[in-house]
Write an enzyme that holds these catalytic residues in place. Structure first.
Site, PDB file in Angstrom:
ATOM      1  N   HIS A 127      -0.082  -7.805   9.283  1.00 35.39           N
ATOM      2  CA  HIS A 127      -0.456  -6.456   8.828  1.00 35.39           C
ATOM      3  C   HIS A 127      -0.259  -5.369   9.901  1.00 35.39           C
ATOM      4  O   HIS A 127       0.372  -4.351   9.653  1.00 35.39           O
ATOM      5  CB  HIS A 127      -1.907  -6.438   8.367  1.00 35.39           C
ATOM      6  N   LYS A 151       0.852  -1.202   0.000  1.00 34.61           N
ATOM      7  CA  LYS A 151       0.000   0.000   0.000  1.00 34.61           C
ATOM      8  C   LYS A 151       0.880   1.240   0.000  1.00 34.61           C
ATOM      9  O   LYS A 151       1.798   1.360   0.807  1.00 34.61           O
ATOM     10  CB  LYS A 151      -0.911  -0.004   1.242  1.00 34.61           C
ATOM     11  N   GLU A 158     -12.672  -3.050   9.787  1.00 31.73           N
ATOM     12  CA  GLU A 158     -13.319  -3.507   8.548  1.00 31.73           C
ATOM     13  C   GLU A 158     -14.812  -3.615   8.790  1.00 31.73           C
ATOM     14  O   GLU A 158     -15.234  -4.036   9.867  1.00 31.73           O
ATOM     15  CB  GLU A 158     -12.776  -4.883   8.157  1.00 31.73           C
ATOM     16  N   ASP A 184      -4.811 -13.706  11.888  1.00 27.99           N
ATOM     17  CA  ASP A 184      -5.075 -13.220  10.541  1.00 27.99           C
ATOM     18  C   ASP A 184      -4.476 -11.825  10.310  1.00 27.99           C
ATOM     19  O   ASP A 184      -4.041 -11.511   9.203  1.00 27.99           O
ATOM     20  CB  ASP A 184      -6.605 -13.180  10.340  1.00 27.99           C
TER      21      ASP A 184
END
Ligand code: BG6
Length: 505
Positions: free
Chosen positions: A258, A200, A234, A253
């Protein structure tokens, strides 16, 4: 772009294991198309798709084209192009070939080897090849073993690189075992472990913000910063991924990968150069300095039914392939202390969850309060803190919140904001986030890929929480409604230090 060095994508073949899968369709192919459109693919280039389904090369590439077309029509999905440039697609498609084969059979690798040989002869690819493991993670070890056994990993003629997707391991022991297994076949400089957050733009821009300006770095430390909040919110639920998520949960996850990439970018020491190993060492140092977590430093949540954008949505336990009594977390919040001279005493609060009100990713730096004496008796009352907010998603930008005097006869203080949006300044070509990662891999730049020690150091940080949660099933799930800001225990975690979360939008 990760590096200040001049880089160049070298001619090669890209072999995708998992060519029929979701990742190839949704992200790899659109990224290749976007690179082709910008003329950034290697001059001599070929794409070989490998998967177990019997299909012809035409069926494969037509299927990919149809998917891109549907995405353009529906306007949904990562591929943001307004239309497909058929000339660009045609050229890209002409480089594609498909091999049907089982990832565990010798025959598949013999076919890949033959195909690469033919492509080399025809297109002078100099023997260079990238093997992209876009398959389910249980195949990572076996495919690398087979690349070794078949001789495909050998660099007799050109270079050989292997891209490995997430999840890299399930916990510290499995990540260590996988590293040990693949390092029997490959050298570290052949391995490209992906964390797509590093693709990103705004994440890469944190380096520019911190180290290309004289303004921020002198105040980027415990003298000036009170705490840091990192949020990856999210609004989506787990969708069709129930089976995967039941074995994974939000902590595995999202956190050691991340969120920790965002922590590392924010907290790392300035590297001496853009050398990939120099930067990766600085990032690994951050994880190594994290104070060992205890169960008190982490809380978890699971979404129940609720509403997102006025639409009723089901709870996690009602999703397909999810146990009705599942104890898997869909939300996690952590408090990290980084025990080094720059950060000791500055808590880093991290949170991530599904079915929160909005899609919202940010790093928020809370500066220390101004001494209040001067403004004690002014009508503004308490002074708000100064915040520097690095917005990663959905809009990319930087916001500075500070106090200003409201015009008028009284000294009335109010919090105001200065906003910078990347889209106002730069004409960004459409991107799905994998373009830079693929380009860097063709160019041999590992800066944006994770090294073995980084992955292990990150797992080591969360392992005590995984252990504690594994032993003690949650008693209060579901503990937050879909569309709410998360569970109460997350508020309590941060309130213990007298702080509170910024609102999710
Ligand atoms: C993936 C996770 O790695 O990242 C997903 O498995 C998550 O659960 C996704 O939704 C978030 O990525 P992005 O780029 O959509 O923010």
């Amino acid at each position: 772009m990760a590096s200040a060095r001049q880089r160049c994508a070298t001619c090669c073949a890209l072999v995708i294991f998992g060519a029929g899968g979701d990742l190839t369709k949704r992200l790899i192919t659109p990224a290749l198309y976007n690179l082709a459109k910008q003329n950034l693919l290697p001059e001599r280039f070929a794409i070989v798709g490998v998967d177990h389904n019997e299909r012809t090369t035409d069926d494969w590439r037509n299927g990919l084209h149809d998917f891109l077309e549907e995405t353009v029509k529906s306007g949904k999905g990562e591929f943001e192009a307004k239309e497909i440039d058929e000339k660009v697609w045609g050229e890209l498609a002409s480089k594609m070939s498909y091999i049907a084969g089982d990832f565990l059979k010798d025959e598949t690798y013999a076919n890949v080897r033959e195909c690469l040989q033919q492509l080399n002869d025809r297109q002078q690819l100099e023997g260079n090849a990238v093997f992209y493991l876009a398959a389910a993670d249980r195949f990572f070890g076996p495919i690398v073993d087979m690349l070794g056994k078949s001789g495909l990993a050998k660099e007799d003629q050109g270079w050989r690189r292997v891209v490995i997707e997430k999840p890299f391991g399930h916990d510290l022991p499995s990540a260590k075992a996988l590293n040990a297994r693949i390092l029997k076949v490959l050298r570290e400089d052949q391995i490209y472990r992906i964390d797509h957050f590093l693709g990103k733009e705004t994440v890469q821009n944190i380096m520019a913000l911190r180290f290309a300006n004289g303004l921020f770095e002198p105040i980027w430390n415990r003298d000036r910063i009170d705490h840091v909040q990192i949020t990856v919110a999210e609004s989506i639920g787990i969708g069709t991924r129930g089976k995967f998520y039941e074995q994974t949960g939000a902590l595995r996850d999202m956190v050691p990968n991340h969120l920790f990439q965002l922590v590392a970018m924010t907290a790392m020491e300035p590297p001496a150069s853009f050398d990939a190993d120099e930067i990766r060492t600085k990032k690994a140092d951050v994880f190594k300095a994290v104070h060992p977590l205890t169960p008190k430093d982490a809380v978890r949540g699971q979404y129940g039914p609720g509403e997102i954008g006025k639409q009723k949505v089901a709870g996690y336990r009602e999703e397909a392939n999810v146990d009705q009594n599942s104890g898997v977390e869909t939300y996690v919040a952590l408090r990290l202390n980084i025990d080094n001279w720059r950060w000791a005493g500055v808590p880093f609060y991290l949170r991530t969850g599904k079915r929160l009100p909005d899609r919202w990713t940010e790093i928020a730096i809370h500066f220390k309060h101004a001494p209040l004496a001067l403004f004690r008796d002014t009508p503004g009352g308490t002074l708000g803190p100064d915040w520097l907010i690095l917005q990663i998603q959905p809009e990319e930008g930087i916001r500075l919140r500070f106090n200003a005097k409201r015009p008028g006869t009284e000294m009335h203080i109010e919090s105001v904001a200065m906003d910078f949006k990347y889209s106002d300044w730069f004409n960004q070509p459409p991107a799905v986030g994998y373009e830079t990662l693929l380009y860097d891999c063709f160019a041999g730049d590992q800066t944006l890929f994770q090294r073995a020690d980084q992955v292990e150091a990150a797992w080591a940080v969360v392992q005590p929480v995984l252990d504690a949660w594994g032993k003690e099933p949650p008693k209060d799930f579901p503990n937050y409604a879909s569309g709410s800001a998360g569970p109460k225990c997350a508020d309590e975690l941060i309130q213990r230090d007298g702080n509170s979360w910024r609102s999710v939008r």
